[in-house]
Design an enzyme around this catalytic site. Structure first.
Site, PDB file in Angstrom:
ATOM      1  N   ALA A 131       0.834  -1.197   0.000  1.00 55.61           N
ATOM      2  CA  ALA A 131       0.000   0.000   0.000  1.00 55.61           C
ATOM      3  C   ALA A 131       0.873   1.254   0.000  1.00 55.61           C
ATOM      4  O   ALA A 131       1.229   1.784   1.060  1.00 55.61           O
ATOM      5  CB  ALA A 131      -0.942  -0.027   1.202  1.00 55.61           C
ATOM      6  N   SER A 133       0.547   3.764  -3.108  1.00 53.74           N
ATOM      7  CA  SER A 133      -0.146   4.832  -3.843  1.00 53.74           C
ATOM      8  C   SER A 133      -1.316   5.399  -3.049  1.00 53.74           C
ATOM      9  O   SER A 133      -1.946   4.701  -2.252  1.00 53.74           O
ATOM     10  CB  SER A 133      -0.689   4.295  -5.178  1.00 53.74           C
ATOM     11  OG  SER A 133       0.367   3.784  -5.942  1.00 53.74           O
ATOM     12  N   GLU A 134      -1.593   6.659  -3.319  1.00 59.62           N
ATOM     13  CA  GLU A 134      -2.721   7.350  -2.677  1.00 59.62           C
ATOM     14  C   GLU A 134      -3.505   8.089  -3.754  1.00 59.62           C
ATOM     15  O   GLU A 134      -2.987   8.285  -4.862  1.00 59.62           O
ATOM     16  CB  GLU A 134      -2.185   8.345  -1.636  1.00 59.62           C
ATOM     17  CG  GLU A 134      -1.442   7.635  -0.512  1.00 59.62           C
ATOM     18  CD  GLU A 134      -0.972   8.567   0.595  1.00 59.62           C
ATOM     19  OE1 GLU A 134      -1.196   9.793   0.496  1.00 59.62           O
ATOM     20  OE2 GLU A 134      -0.393   8.045   1.557  1.00 59.62           O
ATOM     21  N   GLY A 136      -3.911  11.109  -4.364  1.00 63.58           N
ATOM     22  CA  GLY A 136      -3.151  12.222  -4.940  1.00 63.58           C
ATOM     23  C   GLY A 136      -1.675  11.923  -5.168  1.00 63.58           C
ATOM     24  O   GLY A 136      -0.907  12.823  -5.526  1.00 63.58           O
ATOM     25  N   ILE A 164      -4.706  -0.641  -4.793  1.00 61.76           N
ATOM     26  CA  ILE A 164      -3.917  -1.650  -4.090  1.00 61.76           C
ATOM     27  C   ILE A 164      -4.311  -3.060  -4.546  1.00 61.76           C
ATOM     28  O   ILE A 164      -5.381  -3.580  -4.173  1.00 61.76           O
ATOM     29  CB  ILE A 164      -4.064  -1.508  -2.550  1.00 61.76           C
ATOM     30  CG1 ILE A 164      -3.840  -0.039  -2.127  1.00 61.76           C
ATOM     31  CG2 ILE A 164      -3.104  -2.463  -1.846  1.00 61.76           C
ATOM     32  CD1 ILE A 164      -2.501   0.565  -2.566  1.00 61.76           C
ATOM     33  N   ASP A 247      11.971  -1.813  -7.649  1.00 64.04           N
ATOM     34  CA  ASP A 247      12.966  -2.308  -8.622  1.00 64.04           C
ATOM     35  C   ASP A 247      12.720  -3.796  -8.905  1.00 64.04           C
ATOM     36  O   ASP A 247      12.714  -4.233 -10.060  1.00 64.04           O
ATOM     37  CB  ASP A 247      14.394  -2.132  -8.084  1.00 64.04           C
ATOM     38  CG  ASP A 247      14.875  -0.687  -8.142  1.00 64.04           C
ATOM     39  OD1 ASP A 247      14.244   0.124  -8.842  1.00 64.04           O
ATOM     40  OD2 ASP A 247      15.888  -0.386  -7.477  1.00 64.04           O
ATOM     41  N   ARG A 250       9.318  -4.525 -10.683  1.00 65.79           N
ATOM     42  CA  ARG A 250       9.275  -4.239 -12.129  1.00 65.79           C
ATOM     43  C   ARG A 250       9.742  -5.444 -12.951  1.00 65.79           C
ATOM     44  O   ARG A 250       9.293  -5.630 -14.087  1.00 65.79           O
ATOM     45  CB  ARG A 250      10.087  -2.962 -12.416  1.00 65.79           C
ATOM     46  CG  ARG A 250       9.331  -1.746 -11.900  1.00 65.79           C
ATOM     47  CD  ARG A 250      10.114  -0.471 -11.795  1.00 65.79           C
ATOM     48  NE  ARG A 250       9.255   0.545 -11.149  1.00 65.79           N
ATOM     49  CZ  ARG A 250       9.677   1.710 -10.675  1.00 65.79           C
ATOM     50  NH1 ARG A 250      10.946   2.044 -10.773  1.00 65.79           N
ATOM     51  NH2 ARG A 250       8.820   2.544 -10.108  1.00 65.79           N
ATOM     52  N   GLY A 347     -11.873  -9.442 -37.534  1.00 67.15           N
ATOM     53  CA  GLY A 347     -13.099  -9.238 -36.752  1.00 67.15           C
ATOM     54  C   GLY A 347     -13.208 -10.190 -35.568  1.00 67.15           C
ATOM     55  O   GLY A 347     -13.714  -9.823 -34.493  1.00 67.15           O
ATOM     56  N   GLU A 370       3.091  -0.202 -10.962  1.00 63.85           N
ATOM     57  CA  GLU A 370       4.496  -0.306 -10.523  1.00 63.85           C
ATOM     58  C   GLU A 370       5.399   0.661 -11.301  1.00 63.85           C
ATOM     59  O   GLU A 370       6.554   0.367 -11.601  1.00 63.85           O
ATOM     60  CB  GLU A 370       4.978  -1.751 -10.543  1.00 63.85           C
ATOM     61  CG  GLU A 370       4.107  -2.593  -9.610  1.00 63.85           C
ATOM     62  CD  GLU A 370       4.690  -3.903  -9.174  1.00 63.85           C
ATOM     63  OE1 GLU A 370       5.916  -4.034  -9.137  1.00 63.85           O
ATOM     64  OE2 GLU A 370       3.890  -4.806  -8.856  1.00 63.85           O
TER      65      GLU A 370
END
Ligand code: CAA
Length: 391
Positions: A131, A133-134, A136, A164, A247, A250, A347, A370
């Site tokens: 956890a 990221s937020e 903003g 998350i 790192d 990724r 198609g 990430e």
């Protein structure tokens, strides 16, 4: 995918070869046939995760002492590709637990934390999430706002985390919070949080374009108490824990992208060999052959970059740039290959009947989570320019 030794590459020893062969047949026999249903329903693949745990794949690089499989990063990359070729949702569930949760506890945790938290995560008895990221703060975690307040015996966390993966199912979360905003990123701390703690809430689940069988949650921390013993690494070193962890993450996402791309390429070769136009399989047409050649070439190029990054990690070398290059190349290759795969299918590729439609939707996220492709370019450029300055 070849697991045979390649020029200049380390031997894949017998035990790894056996595991990868076992995984190949498990992925083809048990995961791939369920992938369509998982994608359509968004059901978390509990039984598959349990079986992956039994094969040692939820803590692949964790030493055996702490319940892991004690394998190297190259094997992990190969395993991630194999699982993701069958089901990209399962791939990211596995990747987050391995790279974003087990790895930082193994690197920064003390023995008590490894005993209490790492062993159940590596054996698959528990599942983790990361956890950072937020709402903003996605690309710029240095400015994260979730607050950590020191109290008797530990800390209280308040705020919101976004995007998350595994957030709905996780038993444990690695949570990054700022204990001293005046210190900027040097106020950030990492904590291991039990998701059953009072005040921990899954406040929203995202309805997504792809990887639908993995959860993507918003987490709300309402004054959640975290004992002192759960501080991961040193106070104020949380951003370093996060960026070091990413790192490795990724390499996992690059491998997931390889799996998605490989699935799209394999489906295209099969379709082109069976679909007839102008009185012959379309694989006889040079236009289609050129698509297949370009897809295969981009896939193999991205794979070599990914294995190169993993190899650098295994050799104990710095691999920040290599991991960013791998993720950048593999995720963009996956999106490009999935787009071409739909073109080859015509198609039919635009319908849900064919796997390439799912590959196309699943590939997109690999260019975003990430670290977006733009962030990977920043990381690569920073490292390249630092080399010129002799830093
Ligand atoms: N390893 C360890 N430490 C590192 C590091 C690394 N790779 N890179 C930087 N650091 C350290 C630096 O040394 C510095 O510490 P000091 O000040 O003590 O020297 C500190 O971290 C800050 O470094 P920078 O000033 O270079 O960092 P920055 O704020 O400019 O950010 C960035 C650089 C590359 C943009 C970085 O913020 C970044 O990678 N952003 C993307 C974040 C990301 O990938 N988010 C995805 C979240 S996870 C997810 O996707 C959810 C999921 O569930 C899958």
């Amino acid at each position: 995918m070849t697991v045979a030794p390649m020029l200049g590459w380390p031997e894949v020893d017998e035990s790894k070869r056996m595991l990868l062969e076992q995984l190949k047949s498990f992925a083809a026999g048990e995961i791939a046939p369920k992938a369509k249903e998982l994608d359509e329903t968004g059901r978390f693949p509990t039984e598959i995760v349990r079986q992956l745990s039994e094969m040692g794949l939820m803590g692949m690089m964790v030493p055996e002492q702490w319940g892991g499989a004690g394998m190297d990063a190259v094997s992990y990359a190969m395993a991630m590709e194999e699982v993701s070729a069958a089901c990209a949702s399962t791939g990211v569930i596995m990747s987050v637990n391995n790279s974003l949760v087990c790895a930082p506890i193994e690197k920064f945790g003390n023995d008590a934390q490894k005993r209490t938290f790492l062993e159940p995560l590596a054996t698959g008895r528990k599942l983790g999430c990361f956890a950072l990221s937020e709402p903003g703060h996605g690309s710029d975690p240095a400015g994260l706002k979730l607050a950590a307040k020191r109290v008797e015996g530990g800390w209280r966390l308040s705020g919101t985390k976004n995007w998350i993966t595994n957030g709905r199912e996780a038993d444990l979360a690695i949570v990054f919070a700022n204990a001293d905003r005046e210190k900027g990123h040097k106020g950030i701390c990492a904590f291991i949080v039990d998701t059953k703690s009072e005040g921990f809430q899954v406040s929203k689940l995202e309805d997504k374009l792809g990887i639908t069988a993995s959860s993507t949650a918003q987490l709300f921390f309402d004054d959640v108490f975290v004992p002192e013993a759960n501080l991961l690494g040193k106070e104020g070193e949380g951003l370093k824990v996060a960026l070091w962890t990413l790192d490795g993450g990724r390499i996992g996402i690059a491998s997931q992208a390889l799996g998605i791309a490989r699935c799209a390429l394999d489906a295209s070769k099969k379709f082109a060999s069976e679909r007839e136009q102008f009185g012959a399989p379309i694989a006889k047409l040079q236009a289609i052959q050129f698509h297949i050649a370009d897809m295969a070439t981009r896939l193999q190029g991205a794979r070599l970059l990914t294995w190169h990054a993993a190899r650098a990690k295994d050799l104990g070398q710095k691999y920040t740039k290599e991991a960013a290059m791998a993720k950048l190349a593999a995720s963009e290759a996956a999106m490009w290959i999935a787009t071409k795969a739909i073109q080859v299918h015509g198609g039919y590729g635009f319908t849900k009947e064919y796997v390439v439609e799912r590959n196309f939707r699943d590939a997109k996220i690999t260019e975003i989570y990430e670290g977006t492709s733009e962030i990977q370019r920043l990381v690569v450029a920073a490292q390249e320019l630092a080399e010129i300055r002799g830093a």
